[in-house]
Design a protein around this motif. Sequence first.
Motif, PDB file in Angstrom:
ATOM      1  N   ILE A 109    -111.275 -25.701  38.354  1.00  0.00           N
ATOM      2  CA  ILE A 109    -112.618 -25.529  37.801  1.00  0.00           C
ATOM      3  C   ILE A 109    -113.669 -26.077  38.760  1.00  0.00           C
ATOM      4  O   ILE A 109    -114.683 -25.416  39.041  1.00  0.00           O
ATOM      5  CB  ILE A 109    -112.716 -26.222  36.429  1.00  0.00           C
ATOM      6  CG1 ILE A 109    -111.906 -25.449  35.396  1.00  0.00           C
ATOM      7  CG2 ILE A 109    -114.170 -26.360  35.978  1.00  0.00           C
ATOM      8  CD1 ILE A 109    -111.685 -26.207  34.112  1.00  0.00           C
ATOM      9  N   PHE A 110    -113.449 -27.262  39.285  1.00  0.00           N
ATOM     10  CA  PHE A 110    -114.420 -27.835  40.216  1.00  0.00           C
ATOM     11  C   PHE A 110    -114.459 -27.049  41.526  1.00  0.00           C
ATOM     12  O   PHE A 110    -115.513 -26.899  42.135  1.00  0.00           O
ATOM     13  CB  PHE A 110    -114.108 -29.310  40.475  1.00  0.00           C
ATOM     14  CG  PHE A 110    -114.677 -30.234  39.433  1.00  0.00           C
ATOM     15  CD1 PHE A 110    -115.943 -30.769  39.584  1.00  0.00           C
ATOM     16  CD2 PHE A 110    -113.964 -30.543  38.291  1.00  0.00           C
ATOM     17  CE1 PHE A 110    -116.487 -31.608  38.622  1.00  0.00           C
ATOM     18  CE2 PHE A 110    -114.489 -31.369  37.316  1.00  0.00           C
ATOM     19  CZ  PHE A 110    -115.758 -31.904  37.480  1.00  0.00           C
ATOM     20  N   PHE A 111    -113.297 -26.529  41.947  1.00  0.00           N
ATOM     21  CA  PHE A 111    -113.281 -25.690  43.147  1.00  0.00           C
ATOM     22  C   PHE A 111    -114.088 -24.421  42.920  1.00  0.00           C
ATOM     23  O   PHE A 111    -114.885 -24.010  43.772  1.00  0.00           O
ATOM     24  CB  PHE A 111    -111.838 -25.328  43.516  1.00  0.00           C
ATOM     25  CG  PHE A 111    -111.754 -24.222  44.527  1.00  0.00           C
ATOM     26  CD1 PHE A 111    -111.982 -24.469  45.871  1.00  0.00           C
ATOM     27  CD2 PHE A 111    -111.450 -22.924  44.138  1.00  0.00           C
ATOM     28  CE1 PHE A 111    -111.918 -23.444  46.803  1.00  0.00           C
ATOM     29  CE2 PHE A 111    -111.384 -21.892  45.054  1.00  0.00           C
ATOM     30  CZ  PHE A 111    -111.617 -22.157  46.399  1.00  0.00           C
ATOM     31  N   ALA A 112    -113.894 -23.770  41.759  1.00  0.00           N
ATOM     32  CA  ALA A 112    -114.623 -22.537  41.469  1.00  0.00           C
ATOM     33  C   ALA A 112    -116.118 -22.796  41.384  1.00  0.00           C
ATOM     34  O   ALA A 112    -116.928 -21.991  41.866  1.00  0.00           O
ATOM     35  CB  ALA A 112    -114.119 -21.923  40.168  1.00  0.00           C
ATOM     36  N   ALA A 113    -116.517 -23.914  40.777  1.00  0.00           N
ATOM     37  CA  ALA A 113    -117.937 -24.242  40.683  1.00  0.00           C
ATOM     38  C   ALA A 113    -118.538 -24.451  42.068  1.00  0.00           C
ATOM     39  O   ALA A 113    -119.680 -24.055  42.327  1.00  0.00           O
ATOM     40  CB  ALA A 113    -118.131 -25.496  39.830  1.00  0.00           C
ATOM     41  N   PHE A 114    -117.762 -25.041  42.972  1.00  0.00           N
ATOM     42  CA  PHE A 114    -118.250 -25.306  44.326  1.00  0.00           C
ATOM     43  C   PHE A 114    -118.564 -24.011  45.075  1.00  0.00           C
ATOM     44  O   PHE A 114    -119.370 -24.011  46.010  1.00  0.00           O
ATOM     45  CB  PHE A 114    -117.213 -26.125  45.095  1.00  0.00           C
ATOM     46  CG  PHE A 114    -117.545 -26.345  46.538  1.00  0.00           C
ATOM     47  CD1 PHE A 114    -118.609 -27.149  46.898  1.00  0.00           C
ATOM     48  CD2 PHE A 114    -116.796 -25.749  47.539  1.00  0.00           C
ATOM     49  CE1 PHE A 114    -118.915 -27.351  48.237  1.00  0.00           C
ATOM     50  CE2 PHE A 114    -117.092 -25.941  48.871  1.00  0.00           C
ATOM     51  CZ  PHE A 114    -118.161 -26.750  49.224  1.00  0.00           C
ATOM     52  N   GLN A 115    -117.947 -22.881  44.658  1.00  0.00           N
ATOM     53  CA  GLN A 115    -118.193 -21.620  45.345  1.00  0.00           C
ATOM     54  C   GLN A 115    -119.585 -21.055  45.051  1.00  0.00           C
ATOM     55  O   GLN A 115    -120.024 -20.120  45.721  1.00  0.00           O
ATOM     56  CB  GLN A 115    -117.138 -20.584  44.929  1.00  0.00           C
ATOM     57  CG  GLN A 115    -115.716 -20.983  45.215  1.00  0.00           C
ATOM     58  CD  GLN A 115    -115.541 -21.431  46.639  1.00  0.00           C
ATOM     59  OE1 GLN A 115    -115.800 -20.681  47.571  1.00  0.00           O
ATOM     60  NE2 GLN A 115    -115.125 -22.670  46.822  1.00  0.00           N
ATOM     61  N   GLY A 131    -120.979 -21.229  32.929  1.00  0.00           N
ATOM     62  CA  GLY A 131    -119.850 -20.646  32.221  1.00  0.00           C
ATOM     63  C   GLY A 131    -118.658 -21.571  32.155  1.00  0.00           C
ATOM     64  O   GLY A 131    -118.045 -21.760  31.089  1.00  0.00           O
ATOM     65  N   LEU A 132    -118.310 -22.188  33.279  1.00  0.00           N
ATOM     66  CA  LEU A 132    -117.179 -23.123  33.304  1.00  0.00           C
ATOM     67  C   LEU A 132    -117.485 -24.370  32.481  1.00  0.00           C
ATOM     68  O   LEU A 132    -116.610 -24.898  31.783  1.00  0.00           O
ATOM     69  CB  LEU A 132    -116.867 -23.513  34.746  1.00  0.00           C
ATOM     70  CG  LEU A 132    -116.243 -22.419  35.612  1.00  0.00           C
ATOM     71  CD1 LEU A 132    -116.189 -22.864  37.070  1.00  0.00           C
ATOM     72  CD2 LEU A 132    -114.841 -22.066  35.130  1.00  0.00           C
ATOM     73  N   ALA A 133    -118.724 -24.842  32.562  1.00  0.00           N
ATOM     74  CA  ALA A 133    -119.092 -26.061  31.830  1.00  0.00           C
ATOM     75  C   ALA A 133    -119.081 -25.841  30.323  1.00  0.00           C
ATOM     76  O   ALA A 133    -118.797 -26.767  29.560  1.00  0.00           O
ATOM     77  CB  ALA A 133    -120.480 -26.538  32.279  1.00  0.00           C
ATOM     78  N   MET A 134    -119.367 -24.630  29.884  1.00  0.00           N
ATOM     79  CA  MET A 134    -119.405 -24.346  28.451  1.00  0.00           C
ATOM     80  C   MET A 134    -118.025 -24.059  27.875  1.00  0.00           C
ATOM     81  O   MET A 134    -117.735 -24.406  26.722  1.00  0.00           O
ATOM     82  CB  MET A 134    -120.328 -23.153  28.174  1.00  0.00           C
ATOM     83  CG  MET A 134    -121.809 -23.467  28.244  1.00  0.00           C
ATOM     84  SD  MET A 134    -122.366 -24.576  26.919  1.00  0.00           S
ATOM     85  CE  MET A 134    -122.686 -26.046  27.891  1.00  0.00           C
ATOM     86  N   PHE A 135    -117.137 -23.425  28.650  1.00  0.00           N
ATOM     87  CA  PHE A 135    -115.914 -22.905  28.052  1.00  0.00           C
ATOM     88  C   PHE A 135    -114.624 -23.464  28.640  1.00  0.00           C
ATOM     89  O   PHE A 135    -113.591 -23.431  27.972  1.00  0.00           O
ATOM     90  CB  PHE A 135    -115.894 -21.374  28.157  1.00  0.00           C
ATOM     91  CG  PHE A 135    -116.916 -20.724  27.295  1.00  0.00           C
ATOM     92  CD1 PHE A 135    -116.670 -20.474  25.968  1.00  0.00           C
ATOM     93  CD2 PHE A 135    -118.152 -20.392  27.807  1.00  0.00           C
ATOM     94  CE1 PHE A 135    -117.630 -19.887  25.154  1.00  0.00           C
ATOM     95  CE2 PHE A 135    -119.124 -19.807  27.013  1.00  0.00           C
ATOM     96  CZ  PHE A 135    -118.851 -19.552  25.685  1.00  0.00           C
ATOM     97  N   GLY A 145    -111.977 -17.506  32.708  1.00  0.00           N
ATOM     98  CA  GLY A 145    -111.278 -16.746  33.749  1.00  0.00           C
ATOM     99  C   GLY A 145    -112.240 -15.949  34.600  1.00  0.00           C
ATOM    100  O   GLY A 145    -112.131 -15.926  35.836  1.00  0.00           O
ATOM    101  N   LEU A 146    -113.200 -15.267  33.963  1.00  0.00           N
ATOM    102  CA  LEU A 146    -114.191 -14.511  34.727  1.00  0.00           C
ATOM    103  C   LEU A 146    -115.060 -15.435  35.570  1.00  0.00           C
ATOM    104  O   LEU A 146    -115.427 -15.096  36.704  1.00  0.00           O
ATOM    105  CB  LEU A 146    -115.071 -13.697  33.770  1.00  0.00           C
ATOM    106  CG  LEU A 146    -114.459 -12.407  33.226  1.00  0.00           C
ATOM    107  CD1 LEU A 146    -115.333 -11.830  32.122  1.00  0.00           C
ATOM    108  CD2 LEU A 146    -114.271 -11.376  34.328  1.00  0.00           C
ATOM    109  N   ALA A 147    -115.403 -16.595  35.027  1.00  0.00           N
ATOM    110  CA  ALA A 147    -116.195 -17.555  35.799  1.00  0.00           C
ATOM    111  C   ALA A 147    -115.433 -18.020  37.035  1.00  0.00           C
ATOM    112  O   ALA A 147    -116.024 -18.208  38.109  1.00  0.00           O
ATOM    113  CB  ALA A 147    -116.569 -18.751  34.926  1.00  0.00           C
ATOM    114  N   LEU A 148    -114.115 -18.194  36.893  1.00  0.00           N
ATOM    115  CA  LEU A 148    -113.297 -18.566  38.049  1.00  0.00           C
ATOM    116  C   LEU A 148    -113.229 -17.446  39.076  1.00  0.00           C
ATOM    117  O   LEU A 148    -113.129 -17.689  40.287  1.00  0.00           O
ATOM    118  CB  LEU A 148    -111.880 -18.922  37.596  1.00  0.00           C
ATOM    119  CG  LEU A 148    -111.684 -20.256  36.869  1.00  0.00           C
ATOM    120  CD1 LEU A 148    -110.323 -20.317  36.210  1.00  0.00           C
ATOM    121  CD2 LEU A 148    -111.858 -21.425  37.832  1.00  0.00           C
ATOM    122  N   LEU A 149    -113.300 -16.192  38.615  1.00  0.00           N
ATOM    123  CA  LEU A 149    -113.135 -15.041  39.503  1.00  0.00           C
ATOM    124  C   LEU A 149    -114.420 -14.674  40.241  1.00  0.00           C
ATOM    125  O   LEU A 149    -114.360 -14.125  41.353  1.00  0.00           O
ATOM    126  CB  LEU A 149    -112.647 -13.842  38.682  1.00  0.00           C
ATOM    127  CG  LEU A 149    -112.259 -12.565  39.443  1.00  0.00           C
ATOM    128  CD1 LEU A 149    -111.067 -12.832  40.350  1.00  0.00           C
ATOM    129  CD2 LEU A 149    -111.937 -11.441  38.474  1.00  0.00           C
TER     130      LEU A 149
END
Length: 659
Positions: A397-403, A208-212, A42-46
């Motif tokens: 998740i992919f959208f958040a990583a793109f940021q 963070g997203l890739a791990m969790f 969640g924090l990684a997305l934020l």
Amino acid sequence: MIDAGIAALVAITSPIHILHLFFGVVIGLIVGILPGLGGTAGLALLLPFVFGMDPSLALAMMIGLQSVTTTSDTFPSVLMGIPGTSGSQATVLDGFPLAKKGEGARALSAAFISSMFGGVFGALVLSVAIFFAMPIILAVGFGEQMMLVVLALTMVGMLTGANPWKGLAACGLGLMLGSLGAAPFTGIERLDFGTDYLIDPLPLVVVGLAMFATPEIVDLLRRQETISEKPLMGHGWAIGFRDWVSNKWLSLRCAIIGCLVGALPGLGGTVIDWIAYGHAIQTTNNKERYGTGDIRGVIAPESANNAKEGGALVPTLLFGIPGSGSMAILLGGFVLIGIEPGVDMVTYKLDLVYLIIWSVALANIIGAGTCFVLAPQISKLTTIKYTLLAPIMFGLIFFAAFQATRSWGDLIALFIVSLLGIYMKRFGWPRPALLIGFVLADQVEELVYQTFTVYGLSVFERPIVLVLVGLTALSVFAVIRFKNEPADLSATGPHTNQNKLPQLMFLGSVFLFIGMLFVDAIQYDYLTGLFPIFATCLTTVFLIPLCFHLVTSKAPNTAFFDSERVAGTSGVLLKSNEHYIFWLFGMLAFSAVVGFVIGIAAFIFLFLLLKARLSVVRSGLGALAFVLFLGVLSDRLTLQYPTGLLQDAAGVDLPWPLQ
């Protein structure tokens, strides 16, 4: 100090701060409810959305999210029998049996009250710890900071997960990933694979997203098709409150345990609920009732897992050392908004420290109250098939990583590091250890150079350094002496020795990465190459016992794909990890041809059609809704999504929302 506390209280009660805090709480509740996410994801997305915000408002959002995921994760634990996060595993043992008896409301009520009490208690402990720790902080120099980080990494590696060697090796892998990109002292790029993407280090949000996030979603997709047959609420909200009052001293003891253990790097949410649950069994009567639907088995872990957040913030704020994966992401968020935890923060920005403390307390109150209000509606969500949620979550998740850097490199890096995360989860490697090693990599590299430049070997004559060296040695001895491999070595277990080939292939990939980084590092000067050489050699040392144990064990079966298959609730073998990895690879490959927006839309459509077995119309509506969501965000955030080869060749600009 009193003035800073009052100023922070005035700030947090302003409408704009409460609004941002509430927004963070809502996101935290959502990621806690959805199995497969949690505070770290969640924090990684934020993180991409707090960049450039006012620090106080960004803090309110991040702390609001972080504080309540262990409140709302009670919903899947009680109503589905599935831990929403690692911090609610013990809650399942008595919470789900209570729900099956028709006492789900009673269990949820007691859990929410316990969570609120634990969270507020943790905030109070944090405020006291800040007051008493200031003299210690002012006495800490480079040498003490270096040994604190070494102690933290040692504890994280050896206490996180079931196998200490896997934990230490995971820390080493994190240090290695953190050494990619430009060296901090010389600016020379290390192991950039010939791409401009690694001019800078790997983005924290991607790791963070890739791990969790990705590994949890893939694992849940493999293991079940539906979450629950029916919402198991029942009645008993008032009874749950009376249960907590009757067991208030148990709740207080477990909250104290949560704060103490939360402050120790390496433990945190992965074990705190089990420690509290074990304490409840040891100190109460009628022990045989635990595991069959005893309300004390809900109150104990829920009091501890929220209180641990206050404890975990102590090393994070005072020394910049995260004690868990979510605190590592939170620390990255602090740096992103221009806040550097440590002496300067506690000395010159004490108002922000108290803003965090008040936010923790208020977020727990808001979170528990919101859960009470929304419980009847949220319970209905448990009947939704997980295959309906997964493609949307992958899209987010992919959208958040793109940021992170807004390039194709973010998406490719997310996929590659997700492969590492998926197989680390499969083989029982602690992913929080890798994330913490990654976050602390820059700090370790800088402190080593600063310490030996300023003190040399005389650093080991400083009293606090000697104490920390002793604690590090003691922790290593204690773990090696008392910690054993888990007894369950079944063919599908994470620590199995029965299927060697998958683990040998995984270890071979790790050694390949070690070799590439080492060969790259030896060609540089001292300042550039020393740290990656140190990280690769250290990781190799930790991997040797693992390799020896694996090679010398018996191996009746070496099938690769079959070893990844597990039986679902119906007893039917479900798909392997590779099945969903190929889905994600196909999405990226197709996106490279037609563009990210069209590619993710096609992925969602086909996933809903083939996996969730929706009609063509409903699958199309789901994909269209996500495309519109991306279109709105592109306008609000002035985004330009990655284009595909066909669009680049044609030189055509696609209309909104496909652009």
